[in-house]
Motif scaffolding. Structure first.
Motif, short mmCIF file in Angstrom:
data_model
loop_
_atom_site.label_atom_id
_atom_site.label_comp_id
_atom_site.label_asym_id
_atom_site.label_seq_id
_atom_site.Cartn_x
_atom_site.Cartn_y
_atom_site.Cartn_z
N LYS A 173 0.83 -1.21 0.00
CA LYS A 173 0.00 0.00 0.00
C LYS A 173 0.87 1.26 0.00
O LYS A 173 0.66 2.18 -0.79
N GLN A 174 1.86 1.29 0.88
CA GLN A 174 2.72 2.46 0.96
C GLN A 174 3.55 2.63 -0.32
O GLN A 174 3.81 3.76 -0.75
N ARG A 175 3.93 1.53 -0.92
CA ARG A 175 4.71 1.59 -2.15
C ARG A 175 3.88 2.17 -3.29
O ARG A 175 4.37 2.96 -4.10
N GLU A 176 2.61 1.79 -3.36
CA GLU A 176 1.72 2.34 -4.39
C GLU A 176 1.51 3.83 -4.19
O GLU A 176 1.52 4.61 -5.15
N GLU A 177 1.33 4.22 -2.93
CA GLU A 177 1.16 5.65 -2.62
C GLU A 177 2.41 6.45 -2.98
O GLU A 177 2.31 7.57 -3.49
N PHE A 178 3.57 5.86 -2.74
CA PHE A 178 4.83 6.52 -3.08
C PHE A 178 4.94 6.71 -4.59
O PHE A 178 5.33 7.78 -5.07
N GLU A 179 4.55 5.69 -5.34
CA GLU A 179 4.62 5.78 -6.80
C GLU A 179 3.68 6.88 -7.32
O GLU A 179 4.08 7.70 -8.16
N LYS A 180 2.46 6.92 -6.80
CA LYS A 180 1.49 7.93 -7.24
C LYS A 180 1.97 9.34 -6.90
O LYS A 180 1.88 10.25 -7.71
N LYS A 181 2.48 9.50 -5.70
CA LYS A 181 2.95 10.80 -5.26
C LYS A 181 4.12 11.28 -6.13
O LYS A 181 4.20 12.45 -6.49
N THR A 182 5.01 10.37 -6.47
CA THR A 182 6.17 10.71 -7.31
C THR A 182 5.73 11.10 -8.70
O THR A 182 6.25 12.07 -9.28
N LEU A 183 4.74 10.41 -9.24
CA LEU A 183 4.24 10.72 -10.57
C LEU A 183 3.55 12.10 -10.58
O LEU A 183 3.73 12.89 -11.51
N VAL A 184 2.79 12.38 -9.52
CA VAL A 184 2.09 13.67 -9.41
C VAL A 184 3.10 14.82 -9.34
O VAL A 184 2.91 15.88 -9.93
N ASN A 185 4.19 14.58 -8.63
CA ASN A 185 5.22 15.62 -8.48
C ASN A 185 6.10 15.75 -9.71
O ASN A 185 7.00 16.60 -9.74
N GLY A 186 5.87 14.86 -10.68
CA GLY A 186 6.63 14.93 -11.93
C GLY A 186 8.09 14.59 -11.79
O GLY A 186 8.94 15.12 -12.53
N SER A 187 8.38 13.71 -10.85
CA SER A 187 9.79 13.38 -10.60
C SER A 187 10.27 12.19 -11.41
O SER A 187 11.42 11.81 -11.31
N THR A 188 9.37 11.55 -12.15
CA THR A 188 9.81 10.37 -12.90
C THR A 188 9.74 10.65 -14.39
O THR A 188 9.11 11.60 -14.82
#
Length: 200
Positions: free
Chosen positions: A185-200
């Motif tokens: 769950k935390q890993r999915e949230e981390f991925e979403k947050k990173t994508l939203v912040n445009g870091s990937t």
């Protein structure tokens, strides 16, 4: 005189074990992870996790001390043979043979205590007890927890997906299954947050 000889062997054993404080885990080295964990660090956190077993999450009454002992013994052979993975070009049979020989060498250095360590190692390798199976869960869980920590540190979601793929569906103890679910769950949230912040 016999005690002097025995102490000499024990010192040799302790120096061998000391190597584990400095040998980096092969899987992380292959993935170019900087400042990655050592074998001893991996076994230490596994050992600490055995203290988390309580009356509430341990319905099958696993022997916590036995779980701790297995956690601290399971990779002990690596102080002699190193951390052999499928990427090392060594067959599973050869890996087992080398580790078994290493554990016999360790047992010879430590007498009765070594016999006990060898028995615990075989118990883990052959998965012949509920405690050995729990230790296997700990081994796999610590690996994916460490992988997630590296993904967060490097701000690189899914970078170490192969370690998660290798363990999906393999956790057996309800307590570890619950921890794995929270980690996913935390890993999915981390991925979403990173994508939203445009870091990937």
């Amino acid at each position: 005189m016999a005690l002097v000889v025995e102490n000499k062997k024990i010192l040799e054993f302790l120096e061998l074990v000391g190597r584990l404080k400095h040998v980096k885990r092969t899987g992380w080295v292959i993935c170019d992870i900087n400042e990655c964990e050592t074998i001893a660090g991996h076994m230490y956190r596994m050992g600490i996790m055995t203290f988390l077993l309580t009356e509430e999450n341990n319905p099958t009454k696993l022997d916590r001390f036995r779980c701790l002992q297995i956690a601290l013994i399971h990779d002990l052979a690596e102080c002699i043979v190193g951390d052999l993975t499928p990427h090392c070009g060594v067959s599973p049979e050869e890996k087992h043979r080398r580790e078994d020989e290493a554990m016999k060498t360790i047992a010879e250095l430590t007498g009765i205590a070594g016999d006990r360590m060898y028995d615990l190692y075989k118990e883990y390798e052959n998965q012949t007890s509920p405690e050995a199976k729990f230790a296997k869960d700990l081994d796999r869980y610590d690996m994916i927890l460490q992988a997630f920590e590296y993904e967060k540190r490097e701000n690189a979601p899914k970078k170490l997906e192969e370690f998660f793929q290798a363990t999906y569906g393999k956790f057996n103890h309800p307590f570890i299954q619950g921890l794995a679910t929270e980690l996913y769950k935390q890993r999915e949230e981390f991925e979403k947050k990173t994508l939203v912040n445009g870091s990937t």
